[in-house]
Design a protein around this motif. Structure first.
Motif, PDB file in Angstrom:
ATOM      1  N   TRP A 143      -7.656   2.796   3.598  1.00  0.00           N
ATOM      2  CA  TRP A 143      -7.011   3.048   2.313  1.00  0.00           C
ATOM      3  C   TRP A 143      -7.662   2.210   1.210  1.00  0.00           C
ATOM      4  N   VAL A 144      -7.982   0.956   1.516  1.00  0.00           N
ATOM      5  CA  VAL A 144      -8.620   0.091   0.514  1.00  0.00           C
ATOM      6  C   VAL A 144      -9.990   0.649   0.145  1.00  0.00           C
ATOM      7  N   MET A 145     -10.719   1.178   1.140  1.00  0.00           N
ATOM      8  CA  MET A 145     -12.070   1.673   0.877  1.00  0.00           C
ATOM      9  C   MET A 145     -12.073   3.046   0.192  1.00  0.00           C
ATOM     10  N   VAL A 192      -1.235   7.756   8.072  1.00  0.00           N
ATOM     11  CA  VAL A 192      -2.296   6.855   8.514  1.00  0.00           C
ATOM     12  C   VAL A 192      -1.858   5.402   8.376  1.00  0.00           C
ATOM     13  N   LEU A 193      -1.246   5.047   7.258  1.00  0.00           N
ATOM     14  CA  LEU A 193      -0.825   3.660   7.039  1.00  0.00           C
ATOM     15  C   LEU A 193       0.269   3.230   8.021  1.00  0.00           C
ATOM     16  N   ILE A 194       1.161   4.138   8.364  1.00  0.00           N
ATOM     17  CA  ILE A 194       2.273   3.761   9.237  1.00  0.00           C
ATOM     18  C   ILE A 194       1.858   3.708  10.706  1.00  0.00           C
ATOM     19  N   ALA A 221       0.830  -1.207   0.000  1.00  0.00           N
ATOM     20  CA  ALA A 221       0.000   0.000   0.000  1.00  0.00           C
ATOM     21  C   ALA A 221       0.861   1.253   0.000  1.00  0.00           C
ATOM     22  N   ILE A 222       1.940   1.264   0.775  1.00  0.00           N
ATOM     23  CA  ILE A 222       2.844   2.418   0.799  1.00  0.00           C
ATOM     24  C   ILE A 222       3.465   2.638  -0.570  1.00  0.00           C
ATOM     25  N   ASN A 223       3.843   1.568  -1.234  1.00  0.00           N
ATOM     26  CA  ASN A 223       4.411   1.667  -2.581  1.00  0.00           C
ATOM     27  C   ASN A 223       3.398   2.269  -3.553  1.00  0.00           C
ATOM     28  N   ILE A 224       2.162   1.825  -3.487  1.00  0.00           N
ATOM     29  CA  ILE A 224       1.109   2.353  -4.360  1.00  0.00           C
ATOM     30  C   ILE A 224       0.881   3.837  -4.076  1.00  0.00           C
ATOM     31  N   VAL A 225       0.852   4.212  -2.796  1.00  0.00           N
ATOM     32  CA  VAL A 225       0.650   5.618  -2.433  1.00  0.00           C
ATOM     33  C   VAL A 225       1.786   6.475  -2.987  1.00  0.00           C
ATOM     34  N   LEU A 226       3.013   6.033  -2.826  1.00  0.00           N
ATOM     35  CA  LEU A 226       4.154   6.823  -3.299  1.00  0.00           C
ATOM     36  C   LEU A 226       4.175   6.948  -4.822  1.00  0.00           C
TER      37      LEU A 226
END
Length: 68
Positions: A53-55, A41-43, A21-26
């Motif tokens: 994040w998925v929603m 939020v993810l960390i 998810a972090i990779n996708i966000v970046l």
């Protein structure tokens, strides 16, 4: 199988999903403010952050890989 191994396996799966998810966000095309908010939020709230994040988070807009 002992219960400890199940918890370790679940923790590893959660860690891999978090890194994905972090990779996708970046790699997303959103602004740095949005990226920074999602990263925080993810960390700091891993499981709930990943669910949120998925929603609400992922958009299929990604930058093209750089060609060198």
């Amino acid at each position: 199988m002992q219960i400890e191994y199940i918890w370790i396996a679940l923790a590893v799966i959660l860690l891999l999903l978090e890194l994905w998810a972090i990779n996708i966000v970046l790699r997303s095309t959103s602004g740095w403010e949005t990226k920074g908010l999602w990263l925080v939020v993810l960390i700091f709230v891993p499981l709930l952050g990943l669910i949120a994040w998925v929603m609400a988070g992922p958009k299929r807009e990604m930058q093209e890989p750089r060609k060198s």
